[in-house]
Enzyme design. Sequence first.
Site, short mmCIF file in Angstrom:
data_model
loop_
_atom_site.label_atom_id
_atom_site.label_comp_id
_atom_site.label_asym_id
_atom_site.label_seq_id
_atom_site.Cartn_x
_atom_site.Cartn_y
_atom_site.Cartn_z
N CYS A 2 0.84 -1.20 0.00
CA CYS A 2 0.00 0.00 0.00
C CYS A 2 0.88 1.25 0.00
O CYS A 2 2.07 1.19 0.25
CB CYS A 2 -0.90 0.01 1.23
SG CYS A 2 -1.83 -1.51 1.49
N TRP A 74 -4.01 -1.97 -1.08
CA TRP A 74 -3.94 -3.23 -1.81
C TRP A 74 -4.62 -4.26 -0.93
O TRP A 74 -4.16 -4.58 0.15
CB TRP A 74 -2.48 -3.60 -2.07
CG TRP A 74 -2.34 -4.80 -2.94
CD1 TRP A 74 -2.19 -6.09 -2.55
CD2 TRP A 74 -2.36 -4.83 -4.36
NE1 TRP A 74 -2.10 -6.92 -3.63
CE2 TRP A 74 -2.20 -6.16 -4.76
CE3 TRP A 74 -2.50 -3.84 -5.34
CZ2 TRP A 74 -2.17 -6.55 -6.10
CZ3 TRP A 74 -2.46 -4.22 -6.66
CH2 TRP A 74 -2.30 -5.56 -7.03
N ASN A 100 -0.13 0.11 6.19
CA ASN A 100 0.45 -0.76 5.19
C ASN A 100 0.97 -1.99 5.91
O ASN A 100 1.75 -1.88 6.85
CB ASN A 100 1.60 -0.05 4.46
CG ASN A 100 2.29 -0.92 3.43
OD1 ASN A 100 1.85 -2.02 3.13
ND2 ASN A 100 3.39 -0.42 2.88
N GLY A 101 0.54 -3.19 5.51
CA GLY A 101 1.02 -4.41 6.15
C GLY A 101 -0.12 -5.34 6.50
O GLY A 101 -1.23 -5.22 6.00
N GLU A 487 12.99 -13.80 -18.07
CA GLU A 487 12.63 -12.40 -17.84
C GLU A 487 11.74 -11.87 -18.95
O GLU A 487 10.78 -11.13 -18.69
CB GLU A 487 13.92 -11.56 -17.73
CG GLU A 487 13.70 -10.06 -17.61
CD GLU A 487 12.95 -9.62 -16.36
OE1 GLU A 487 12.56 -8.45 -16.30
OE2 GLU A 487 12.74 -10.45 -15.45
N LYS A 491 7.97 -10.36 -18.34
CA LYS A 491 7.55 -9.03 -18.77
C LYS A 491 6.23 -9.09 -19.54
O LYS A 491 5.34 -8.28 -19.33
CB LYS A 491 8.63 -8.38 -19.64
CG LYS A 491 9.81 -7.86 -18.90
CD LYS A 491 9.47 -6.64 -18.08
CE LYS A 491 10.07 -6.59 -16.72
NZ LYS A 491 10.07 -7.67 -15.82
N GLU A 494 3.36 -9.91 -17.15
CA GLU A 494 3.07 -8.83 -16.20
C GLU A 494 2.19 -7.74 -16.80
O GLU A 494 1.26 -7.27 -16.14
CB GLU A 494 4.38 -8.19 -15.73
CG GLU A 494 5.15 -8.98 -14.71
CD GLU A 494 6.41 -8.24 -14.28
OE1 GLU A 494 6.59 -8.07 -13.08
OE2 GLU A 494 7.20 -7.84 -15.16
N LYS A 609 4.66 -2.66 -7.06
CA LYS A 609 6.08 -2.46 -7.29
C LYS A 609 6.92 -3.03 -6.15
O LYS A 609 7.93 -3.69 -6.37
CB LYS A 609 6.38 -0.97 -7.46
CG LYS A 609 7.82 -0.65 -7.81
CD LYS A 609 8.14 -1.13 -9.20
CE LYS A 609 9.55 -0.81 -9.61
NZ LYS A 609 9.91 -1.43 -10.89
#
Length: 614
Positions: A2, A74, A100-101, A487, A491, A494, A609
Amino acid sequence: MCGIVGYIGYREAFPIVIKGLQRLEYRGYDSAGIALFDGNQINLAKTKGKVEDLKNKAKEISQKGTIGIGHTRWATHGVPNDVNSHPHYSNSGELVIIHNGIIENYDAIKQELTKRGYIFHSDTDTEVLINLIEEVQKTEDVKLGKAVQIALNQVVGAYAIAVFDKKKPDEIVVAKLGSPLAIGIGEGEFFIASDASPFIEFTNNAVYLEDEEMAIIRLGKEIKLRKIKDDSVAYPRILELQMNLEEIEKGGYDHFMLKEIYEQPRAIKDTYRGRLLADQGIIRMAGIDLNMEKFLNANRIIIVACGTSWHAGLVAEYIFEDLARIPVEVEYASEFRYRNPVITDKDVLIAISQSGETADTLAAIKLAKEKGAFVFGVCNVVGSSIARESDAGAYTHAGPEIGVASTKAFTTQITVLTLMALKLAKAKGVFSESRYHEYLTELETIPSKVEKALESNTLIEIIADVYKDSTNCLYLGRGYNFPVALEGALKLKEISYIHAEGYPAAEMKHGPIALIDEHMPVFVIATKKGHYEKVVSNIQEIKSRKGKIIAIVTEGDEQVRDLADHVIEVPETLESLTPLLTTIPLQLLSYHIAVMRNCNVDQPRNLAKSVTVE
């Protein structure tokens, strides 16, 4: 995951908090909210959706006040909706919190508070926490700061919180365990945020809370820091931020991801700047120099990371073993701590993370340190938790990476890890002097070769248009470029939501070849250096089954060109450095396909992120 933003000072808080939330949108979220104190009451607005939706919602409340806290959520406990969004009130309506958490023992606390007459309106663990703080206030007859401390000693989990009490209108209390929290210090004002980006235009001075620290932030007074466990005094260390405003703006690009792809020549150069002195045959890395014996006497190197950083770690495995002749194991940080790993004081653990806040990687670090291993951190964010927890380390100096899908983080991590391997190879004497100089000289040319690889963007856009409606894709590579295949597939998954898998090219025959038909695009990395003839054989196998072949090849290649449906060229380089070039076309392909599919490139669904919870 968050985003937290807060302000207390002399300016109007609303525009500062809203803009700060927009700066934190890269972290990923499903709802947003804001609470403002106008001198008499707390005015709260929150909604499922984006910050733009919150701005519309906030038209229903007074936007006045010089104190405010905001949040992008989130969902963990409770579905994304208006009620579960933060901030949350206590039952009295006098306390408000953002969090957040995860509070792991929230259910037991909730049951006890329910027995005491508390009513809960949401499904969140956060509403439980704010009511616990209120209950402590009432039963212990203590001020807000002390109530927060007592309450946090009763919870299990991770948190970064900001709490406001309307009875204390000149104060915000914040605390941290496992989730990042920064305090910006201005003239007669303070800023609170998950990272420095929301307040960089107002101040360059920041304090990063350590785990199990809390701060009482009062107008007109210095920050008061205390340890949550024992109430002992802690002393803030004020850092001067290196970030600038231009780095967190799009700079004329349509998306942050595209900007960050094009920043890679500069980012790679900034990563080796001051470290690589090719003409003198010198690599300067204080974290290695001061701990050289730890590396030279290590039985093995263990690399822990998640996602894209894990792929960089796989590239590093090839580099360290090939160049420095040190055994390497690469572990998912999320699995490492749970399988009772064998770790000794003869091991070196390298932890890789863009944000420096990845919860699983932090947990792996703590486990390794308990077992006596030496921990070396590789991350991008100065002052981050991994930077502080590591025994030594190296920053990548990539600059802020806002797009959720990592691009320049990957290439700069590989750059740092290559410098480390070369330095250790020289110290061990496993390199000839001429070979060592060849590597240093070639590494110095990589930024210009990345620029050359970026010139294929127009061709890549044409190829993307051909395959934008695919439902499945396969990515193949061998040796150093097997991790690049992984990778590339990540990508695409995602940001375009197309199912894609990466494999070592030779493994195709052990299962995935069954998937290949005329509808299956297969992206093959087939550079001249490293297993070239073997990869050509794999391409022929794909062609015989009518698969569509998109090949990444070395400039001037003719053999693969005759077999492939599409060819993208990259400049020639040493085999160990090819991942720095071959990843560029795959990044651009994913980007253009996602744009053509009308996907949210910078904020893909369900992703964040910085993953600060397990």
